[in-house]
Design an enzyme around this catalytic site. Structure first.
Site, PDB file in Angstrom:
ATOM      1  N   GLY A  46       0.770  -1.244   0.000  1.00 22.74           N
ATOM      2  CA  GLY A  46       0.000   0.000   0.000  1.00 22.74           C
ATOM      3  C   GLY A  46       0.797   1.287   0.000  1.00 22.74           C
ATOM      4  CG  ASP A 103      -1.790   1.810   2.754  1.00 23.54           C
ATOM      5  OD1 ASP A 103      -1.663   1.483   3.955  1.00 23.54           O
ATOM      6  OD2 ASP A 103      -2.351   1.079   1.921  1.00 23.54           O
ATOM      7  CG  ASP A 106      -9.169   0.822   8.700  1.00 24.27           C
ATOM      8  OD1 ASP A 106      -9.979   1.710   8.976  1.00 24.27           O
ATOM      9  OD2 ASP A 106      -9.517  -0.285   8.240  1.00 24.27           O
ATOM     10  CE  LYS A 134     -10.664   4.239   5.747  1.00 23.97           C
ATOM     11  NZ  LYS A 134     -11.033   2.842   5.412  1.00 23.97           N
ATOM     12  CG  PHE A 155     -12.464   0.169   0.970  1.00 28.17           C
ATOM     13  CD1 PHE A 155     -11.814  -0.499   1.991  1.00 28.17           C
ATOM     14  CD2 PHE A 155     -12.000   0.012  -0.333  1.00 28.17           C
ATOM     15  CE1 PHE A 155     -10.722  -1.315   1.731  1.00 28.17           C
ATOM     16  CE2 PHE A 155     -10.912  -0.804  -0.605  1.00 28.17           C
ATOM     17  CZ  PHE A 155     -10.277  -1.465   0.432  1.00 28.17           C
ATOM     18  CG  ASP A 162      -5.311  -3.205  -2.539  1.00 28.36           C
ATOM     19  OD1 ASP A 162      -4.991  -2.717  -1.435  1.00 28.36           O
ATOM     20  OD2 ASP A 162      -5.688  -4.379  -2.681  1.00 28.36           O
ATOM     21  NE  ARG A 168      -1.572  -2.778  -4.488  1.00 34.03           N
ATOM     22  CZ  ARG A 168      -1.880  -2.969  -3.225  1.00 34.03           C
ATOM     23  NH1 ARG A 168      -1.925  -1.951  -2.395  1.00 34.03           N
ATOM     24  NH2 ARG A 168      -2.132  -4.170  -2.753  1.00 34.03           N
TER      25      ARG A 168
HETATM   26  P1  IMP Z   1      -5.328  -1.649   9.989  1.00 33.65           P
HETATM   27  O1  IMP Z   1      -4.497  -2.813  10.423  1.00 33.65           O
HETATM   28  O2  IMP Z   1      -6.806  -1.927  10.135  1.00 33.65           O
HETATM   29  O3  IMP Z   1      -4.942  -0.311  10.551  1.00 33.65           O
HETATM   30  O4  IMP Z   1      -5.236  -1.635   8.427  1.00 33.65           O
HETATM   31  C1  IMP Z   1      -4.307  -1.003   7.749  1.00 33.65           C
HETATM   32  C2  IMP Z   1      -4.206  -1.609   6.369  1.00 33.65           C
HETATM   33  O5  IMP Z   1      -5.482  -1.950   5.814  1.00 33.65           O
HETATM   34  C3  IMP Z   1      -3.631  -0.574   5.466  1.00 33.65           C
HETATM   35  O6  IMP Z   1      -2.235  -0.673   5.407  1.00 33.65           O
HETATM   36  C4  IMP Z   1      -4.298  -0.863   4.146  1.00 33.65           C
HETATM   37  O7  IMP Z   1      -3.520  -1.766   3.405  1.00 33.65           O
HETATM   38  C5  IMP Z   1      -5.610  -1.502   4.488  1.00 33.65           C
HETATM   39  N1  IMP Z   1      -6.724  -0.527   4.420  1.00 33.65           N
HETATM   40  C6  IMP Z   1      -7.412   0.025   5.437  1.00 33.65           C
HETATM   41  N2  IMP Z   1      -8.366   0.862   4.997  1.00 33.65           N
HETATM   42  C7  IMP Z   1      -8.280   0.833   3.641  1.00 33.65           C
HETATM   43  C8  IMP Z   1      -9.011   1.512   2.596  1.00 33.65           C
HETATM   44  O8  IMP Z   1      -9.923   2.327   2.798  1.00 33.65           O
HETATM   45  N3  IMP Z   1      -8.607   1.215   1.323  1.00 33.65           N
HETATM   46  C9  IMP Z   1      -7.602   0.350   1.022  1.00 33.65           C
HETATM   47  N4  IMP Z   1      -6.900  -0.287   1.974  1.00 33.65           N
HETATM   48  C10 IMP Z   1      -7.235  -0.050   3.269  1.00 33.65           C
HETATM   49 MG    MG Z   2      -1.243  -1.824   3.696  1.00 30.99          MG
END
Ligand code: IMP
Ligand code: MG
Length: 180
Positions: A46, A103, A106, A134, A155, A162, A168
């Protein structure tokens, strides 16, 4: 017009907004690390585009390494509970200040896991830089040290992010029609 544009519902952050902000964050990183050994650890796939733009605005030599993580299964937009770390860092970071670049922050699961892993290698310091944040989706408390944009839940794709490994290569950040 890009062929992919037919799939896009709305552009959330434009190319020029991204460029301006990435430059600004690179300036802050330059001020904070200029006379230090800096290793940037980028989370693949990402952060690919963000990393490549960001490092070209940094005027002093930095080391780069990558960690590959799989967060989603197939075309799902729901992250796995535990992200799969496919490879670890390959360079010695005990005399390095480490900046992790991802990237998007979340739920916080991926970066929390990565931070734990990197701490085991005893870097001089460890900070986090993300393109997007986020905060309303957070499950594990973590605040990025550098962040380009805060966005609402929903999303997004483009500029490295992606859906099912596609989009991407969009030069901006957008919301897709079929998801939202
Ligand atoms: P976390 O572990 O939930 O913080 O997720 C982080 C990872 O989820 C990021 O590095 C992204 O690869 C993916 N991700 C989270 N939200 C999105 C989105 O809205 N679009 C695309 N990828 C996302
Ligand atoms: Mg990622």
């Amino acid at each position: 017009m890009l062929q992919m544009e037919k799939d896009i519902k709305k552009v959330l952050i434009s190319e020029s907004q991204i460029k301006e902000k990435v430059k600004e964050i690179a300036k802050r990183i330059t001020i904070d690390y200029e006379h230090k050994n800096l290793t940037i650890v980028s989370i693949l796939n990402g952060s690919l585009i963000f990393l490549s733009d960001l490092i070209r605005f940094i005027p002093f030599p930095v080391k780069i390494d990558t960690i590959r993580v799989n967060t989603y299964t197939g075309d799902s937009t729901f992250p796995k509970k535990e992200p799969d770390v496919v490879n670890n860092i390959g360079i010695d970071i005990k005399d390095e200040h480490v900046l992790v670049v991802d990237d998007i922050l979340d739920t916080g699961r991926t970066l929390t896991r990565i931070i734990q892993m990197i701490k085991e290698h005893n870097p001089l310091s460890l900070k986090v830089c993300v393109l997007l944040n986020k905060p309303t989706r957070r499950e594990i408390e973590i605040v990025p040290d550098y962040c380009c944009f805060e966005i609402e839940d929903g999303f997004v794709v483009g500029y490295g992010l992606d859906f099912d490994n596609k989009y991407r290569n969009l030069p901006y950040i957008a919301v897709l029609k079929e998801i939202c």
